[in-house]
Write an enzyme that holds these catalytic residues in place. Structure first.
Site, PDB file in Angstrom:
ATOM      1  N   ASP A 227       0.823  -1.203   0.000  1.00  0.00           N
ATOM      2  CA  ASP A 227       0.000   0.000   0.000  1.00  0.00           C
ATOM      3  C   ASP A 227       0.861   1.259   0.000  1.00  0.00           C
ATOM      4  O   ASP A 227       0.548   2.241  -0.686  1.00  0.00           O
ATOM      5  CB  ASP A 227      -1.001   0.003   1.159  1.00  0.00           C
ATOM      6  CG  ASP A 227      -0.420  -0.527   2.461  1.00  0.00           C
ATOM      7  OD1 ASP A 227       0.567  -1.267   2.423  1.00  0.00           O
ATOM      8  OD2 ASP A 227      -0.978  -0.196   3.530  1.00  0.00           O
ATOM      9  N   ASP A 251       0.297  -7.809 -10.565  1.00  0.00           N
ATOM     10  CA  ASP A 251      -0.775  -7.619 -11.536  1.00  0.00           C
ATOM     11  C   ASP A 251      -1.452  -6.273 -11.325  1.00  0.00           C
ATOM     12  O   ASP A 251      -1.666  -5.500 -12.264  1.00  0.00           O
ATOM     13  CB  ASP A 251      -1.783  -8.763 -11.396  1.00  0.00           C
ATOM     14  CG  ASP A 251      -2.809  -8.783 -12.519  1.00  0.00           C
ATOM     15  OD1 ASP A 251      -2.624  -8.071 -13.517  1.00  0.00           O
ATOM     16  OD2 ASP A 251      -3.792  -9.529 -12.398  1.00  0.00           O
TER      17      ASP A 251
END
Length: 364
Positions: A227, A251
């Protein structure tokens, strides 16, 4: 230039348009490619009973190198993913996705130059899942409770997240080897080891071990929680160079990074293993514009440039990249996705018109 035999998998959706454009561009650049066509995609379900026939896998094995167009993946049900199946059956453990600014493409930054190295065969994409209400799911729920590991609601579907020492070492070594070969300065490992101690924690531990092997190569190493990486990448992408991820984070982050430079329409990619390699655009099959001659073939063309590099045809690859940069810099022939990225109200050109412009740039 030597002749190379390459498996071409057009895919479905806009795949036929983007791969046809790519073939035109490579021919105009003088690339001597013998194409062996193999099929994959949703359109094969009624004929073959599968979107990925065994004959297509065998064609890739025979030629060692393939390039493919996008293939539709059902959401929620059905065949998991042609892409995942190809990666696992051919052990294409590296997903390589360079992210580079192209002036005129509408990127948020002018000088992005980073490389995403994503582990490609394990993590949540290993496809080990148990349906809600199944006996296997009930067994796992019972086992988890009995071992004291925690509790899972009885109406849960379950996905298993394996991350191995072997898989982690392979992908991190690839990232460092890539950095050394291409004169890069830093490798960053991205993880969530603060929460997932035994999967992401293993990934971080093994990444640090591998980094020690390259201490004398002049490559800096650091790590970021996923994050925090996303936030910092949006704030200042220049602080990153080569970034290595477990499968799922890689991804997601590759799409985020594509957004920094103008979108998925210009994002190339490669799936590489010890024996085989498949090159493909990062974007999906875009069925809403399929057959309308509106697709942007840039990502497919740049993926073909990566393929040419892999085949040792670097000069031809760079000529094509120069042509791409020239067409974008001129700004006359840009597809609709790029017009929108630049904030222009002008209509986009067709896929054919853009390809014509690339061919003309190559002929100059």
């Amino acid at each position: 230039m030597a002749q190379h035999t390459v498996t071409l998998i057009p895919g479905d959706g806009i795949g036929n348009e983007t791969t046809s454009a790519m073939q035109r561009v490579l021919a105009a650049a003088g690339a001597d490619i013998n194409w062996e066509i193999a099929e994959a995609g949703a359109h094969l379900m009624e004929i073959e009973g599968t979107p990925l026939p065994e004959s297509t896998i065998e064609a890739v094995k025979r030629n060692k190198v393939a390039i493919k167009g996008p293939v539709t993946t059902p959401v929620g049900t059905g065949f998991r993913s042609v892409n995942v199946a190809l990666r696992q059956s051919l052990d294409l453990y590296v997903c390589l996705r360079p992210v580079i600014s192209i002036p005129g493409a509408g990127g948020r930054y002018d000088d992005v130059d980073l490389v995403i190295v994503r582990e490609n065969t394990e993590d949540l994409y290993a496809g080990i899942e148990f349906e809600e209400g199944s006996k296997a799911a009930a067994h796992l729920i019972d086992m988890v409770q009995k071992t004291g590991a925690g509790s899972i609601r009885p109406d849960s579907g379950i996905s298993i997240k394996p991350i191995s020492v072997t898989g982690t070492q392979n992908i991190v070594r690839y990232a460092f080897d890539y950095a050394v070969k291409h004169g890069r300065k830093k490798v960053t490992a991205v993880h969530k080891a603060n929460i997932m101690k035994h999967s992401d924690g293993l990934f971080l531990r093994e990444a640090r071990k591998v980094a020690e092997e390259y201490a004398d190569k002049g490559i800096e190493f650091d790590d970021k929680i996923v994050d925090a990486f996303c936030m910092n990448c949006v704030i200042d992408p220049s602080q990153f160079d080569v970034i290595v991820f477990p499968n799922l984070y890689g991804d997601i982050a590759s799409d985020l990074c594509a957004g920094l430079v103008g979108g998925l329409g210009i994002a190339p990619g490669a799936n590489i293993g010890k024996d085989y390699a498949i090159f493909e655009a990062v974007h999906g099959s875009a069925p809403d514009i399929a057959g309308k001659n509106l697709a942007n073939p840039t990502a497919e063309v740049l993926s073909a440039c990566m393929m040419l590099d892999y085949l040792g045809e670097m000069e031809t690859a760079e000529r094509i990249r120069d042509a791409v940069r020239a067409v974008y810099a001129e700004g006359k022939y840009l597809t609709g996705d790029i017009r929108r990225a630049t904030g222009s109200q002008e209509p986009g050109c067709t896929c054919t018109e853009f390809t014509d412009a690339l061919v003309a740039a190559l002929q100059k």
